[in-house]
Design a protein around this motif. Structure first.
Motif, mmCIF file in Angstrom:
data_model
loop_
_atom_site.group_PDB
_atom_site.id
_atom_site.type_symbol
_atom_site.label_atom_id
_atom_site.label_comp_id
_atom_site.label_asym_id
_atom_site.label_seq_id
_atom_site.Cartn_x
_atom_site.Cartn_y
_atom_site.Cartn_z
ATOM 1 N N GLY A 83 0.761 -1.110 0.167
ATOM 2 C CA GLY A 83 -0.013 0.138 0.036
ATOM 3 C C GLY A 83 0.728 1.209 0.027
ATOM 4 O O GLY A 83 2.047 1.129 -0.046
ATOM 5 N N ARG A 84 0.215 2.366 -0.108
ATOM 6 C CA ARG A 84 0.687 3.664 -0.222
ATOM 7 C C ARG A 84 0.990 4.527 0.914
ATOM 8 O O ARG A 84 2.062 5.012 1.200
ATOM 9 N N LYS A 85 0.054 4.772 1.694
ATOM 10 C CA LYS A 85 -0.057 5.948 2.503
ATOM 11 C C LYS A 85 0.782 5.718 3.646
ATOM 12 O O LYS A 85 1.481 6.617 4.123
ATOM 13 N N ARG A 86 0.922 4.692 4.242
ATOM 14 C CA ARG A 86 1.801 4.414 5.575
ATOM 15 C C ARG A 86 3.377 4.508 5.149
ATOM 16 O O ARG A 86 4.055 5.362 6.005
ATOM 17 N N LEU A 87 3.697 4.149 4.003
ATOM 18 C CA LEU A 87 4.872 4.235 3.545
ATOM 19 C C LEU A 87 5.439 5.520 3.263
ATOM 20 O O LEU A 87 6.542 6.147 3.544
ATOM 21 N N TYR A 88 4.324 6.150 2.796
ATOM 22 C CA TYR A 88 4.543 7.787 2.270
ATOM 23 C C TYR A 88 4.706 8.436 3.571
ATOM 24 O O TYR A 88 5.796 9.438 3.650
ATOM 25 N N ALA A 93 8.932 11.407 7.010
ATOM 26 C CA ALA A 93 9.517 11.584 8.176
ATOM 27 C C ALA A 93 11.039 11.334 8.301
ATOM 28 O O ALA A 93 11.635 12.118 8.918
ATOM 29 N N ILE A 94 11.355 10.285 7.701
ATOM 30 C CA ILE A 94 12.862 9.811 7.639
ATOM 31 C C ILE A 94 13.439 10.978 6.920
ATOM 32 O O ILE A 94 14.625 11.610 7.001
ATOM 33 N N GLY A 183 11.659 20.996 7.171
ATOM 34 C CA GLY A 183 10.421 21.601 6.799
ATOM 35 C C GLY A 183 9.632 20.442 6.160
ATOM 36 O O GLY A 183 8.261 20.552 6.030
ATOM 37 N N ALA A 184 10.092 19.303 5.680
ATOM 38 C CA ALA A 184 9.293 18.296 4.785
ATOM 39 C C ALA A 184 8.330 17.734 5.979
ATOM 40 O O ALA A 184 7.148 17.261 5.421
#
Length: 413
Positions: A83-88, A93-94, A183-184
């Motif tokens: 899936g997409r969102k969690r890894l996004y 954050a990293i 800032g990300a």
């Protein structure tokens, strides 16, 4: 395991907010590298007493791009599986933490390690945002947002280059621009609220879609073409300052303005691609490579600086047409279950081209005797590609379909 909340749409279809959010996170990859470029000389000076400092500080700049090229296909397969969102969210954050760490680090090798981590995070971010754009939008809307992604990145890069130079003049010197990476983190709440996991990634998605073998036959030649195109696309972006210096320009401000004018051709080209996306792919290949060849020829043959910048603008204009063409060409050929790997394949080709372009140009220049002669040879190569594409148009062969006319191509059974 994903929850129902994560998987469900917030009740409305994707719109401009979602499009710009996905586009903006894609800026992180290009903006980060450009942000650091202006302070590299000061960084080299700070570590001058360390072994191989000159080489290592250059690697600090380019290693994230190489990581994107190496890890994007893996990230594409990963997001198709989980899936997409969690890894996004995790990747951004990293990126924010690892990107800002060099502000406090005093070991060049430690800084280099954080840059490797940043590059892997960027591989995930760019792949996921591109894939979600293809998931959320279809037809002309998909083509529009994938085009905006490339065209706007060049504008942001110009802004980040200036910002990096300004921040480098602060009391903390070359370290200050690294704080911008933090800032990300501002994207995290926006993604948490506005991004949803597309329904097809649920565990109950159709098994037939999951079992489809990946359509390498459909896109492998496009990926190879994307790599070649990316090498040509980055020629002017990387070499423009050296070209201007070779023609007698020594003022950094003038070099910066000339570089900005040249790279402004990219968003103009992307806009033209959007307007011409109803054309057959082979016709767009003729136009884009003919324009790139013309720009390269002007750059290689004129002595006047203004004409050189005009030629560089023309070459970038052609690049702005062809790069979104390549991305759309890949994405429309894949079903939902394979879009992550498709986006990863494109990103790998694009950033590998970024890494290889200066090496190829340097090698050709060494053989031909000068940078200008090398670019003249590249002009001839691009002209040959345009002629081949023209032959395909006349013979009604090759990719005769139009990007804007389809949302998806049939896969072989």
């Amino acid at each position: 395991m994903q929850t129902d909340t994560e998987n469900e749409s917030p009740g409305t279809s994707a719109g401009r907010l979602h499009g710009w959010l996905l586009v903006a996170t894609c800026w992180l990859a290009s903006a980060g590298a450009v942000l650091i470029a202006p302070v590299l000389p000061f960084m080299q000076r700070a570590f001058a007493d360390r072994p191989n400092a000159n080489v290592l500080t250059l690697i600090v700049l380019v290693i994230p791009g190489l990581m994107i090229a190496l890890f994007s296909p893996l990230m594409g397969a990963l997001i198709d599986a989980v899936g997409r969102k969690r890894l996004y969210l995790i990747s951004i954050a990293i990126y924010a933490v690892a990107g800002a760490l060099p502000f406090w680090l005093h070991s060049l090798y430690s800084i280099l390690a954080t840059r490797v981590v940043v590059g892997i995070a960027e591989a995930a971010i760019t792949t996921i945002s591109t894939t979600l754009t293809a998931d959320y939008f279809s037809g002309k809307e998909r083509e529009k947002w994938l085009t905006v992604q490339l065209g706007s990145a060049s504008i942001v890069a110009v802004v980040m280059f200036a910002l990096g130079g300004i921040l480098g003049g602060f009391a903390t010197g070359w370290r200050t621009p690294f704080l911008v990476y933090a800032g990300a983190a501002l994207f995290l709440p926006l993604i948490a609220v506005f991004v949803w996991e597309p329904a097809e990634t649920r565990e109950n998605r159709p098994e037939a879609s999951v079992r489809l073998p990946f359509a390498w036959r459909q896109i492998s030649h496009v990926c190879v073409m994307s790599l070649f195109t990316a090498v040509m696309y980055f020629v002017i972006t990387i070499q423009i300052s050296f070209l201007l210096t070779a023609r007698g320009v020594t003022t950094p401000a003038v070099i910066g303005i000339g570089s900005a004018i040249a790279n402004a051709g990219v968003p103009f080209g992307a806009y033209v691609f959007h307007r011409l996306s109803g054309w057959a792919i082979n016709r767009l290949l003729v136009v884009s490579f003919a324009v790139i060849a013309a720009g390269f020829y002007i750059v290689s043959s004129v002595a006047d600086v203004n004409l050189l910048v005009a030629g560089a603008f023309i070459a970038c204009f052609g690049g702005g047409i062809v790069m979104p063409l390549m991305l759309n060409w890949i994405m429309v050929r894949l079903p939902f279950a394979h879009r992550g790997r498709g986006a990863g394949s494109y990103m790998a080709a694009f950033f590998l081209g970024n890494f290889l372009s200066p090496l190829i140009v340097a090698g050709v220049a060494a053989k031909t005797g000068s940078l200008f002669t090398a670019i003249g040879l590249l002009a001839a190569i691009c002209a040959a590609v345009a002629v081949i594409a023209l032959a395909l148009v006349l013979l009604k062969r090759g990719p005769t379909e139009a990007i804007g006319a389809h949302t998806q191509f049939p896969l072989p059974h």
